[in-house]
Write a protein that holds these residues in place. Structure first.
Motif: not given
Length: 113
Positions: A4, A6-7, A47, A60, A64
């Motif tokens: 996933v 990065a934010i 996300l 996940a 994250q």
């Protein structure tokens, strides 16, 4: 599901009939009213929206958004999803789907026909 991103990576804003997210300014609006979200609520919603239509496993999401490893057992995610659903009001069930035993999925709004 692969890694996933990065934010804070750059992505175009999300907008549908009711919900809008501006990832650059880290803001969300629902029916043109700014949503008052905590940092973690925004990070979680962001996300999910970035991966609309995909099932994101609990592990996940915890990694994250909170930096928790799979060995950590916590209800933090469930509490934050519940708060997000409350803030999404009548649209909550349309937007955030629980995939029991796996995780959550964001579904873009589709007007009833």
């Amino acid at each position: 599901m692969g890694p996933v991103p990065a934010i804070n990576s750059h992505i175009s804003p999300y907008r549908d009939e009711h919900l809008a997210l501006d990832f650059e300014h880290q803001s969300a609006t629902l029916d043109n009213e700014r949503m008052l979200l905590t940092r973690k609520e925004y990070d979680l919603l962001s996300l999910l929206v970035r991966h609309a239509g995909e099932i994101i496993p609990r592990d996940a999401l915890l990694l994250q958004v909170w930096g928790y490893g799979a060995e950590i057992r916590t209800r933090t995610l469930d509490v934050h999803v519940r708060r997000l659903r409350k803030k999404l009001g009548g649209y909550a069930d349309q937007y955030i789907e629980t995939i029991f035993g796996i995780g959550y999925r964001f579904q873009p709004y589709h007007a009833p026909r």
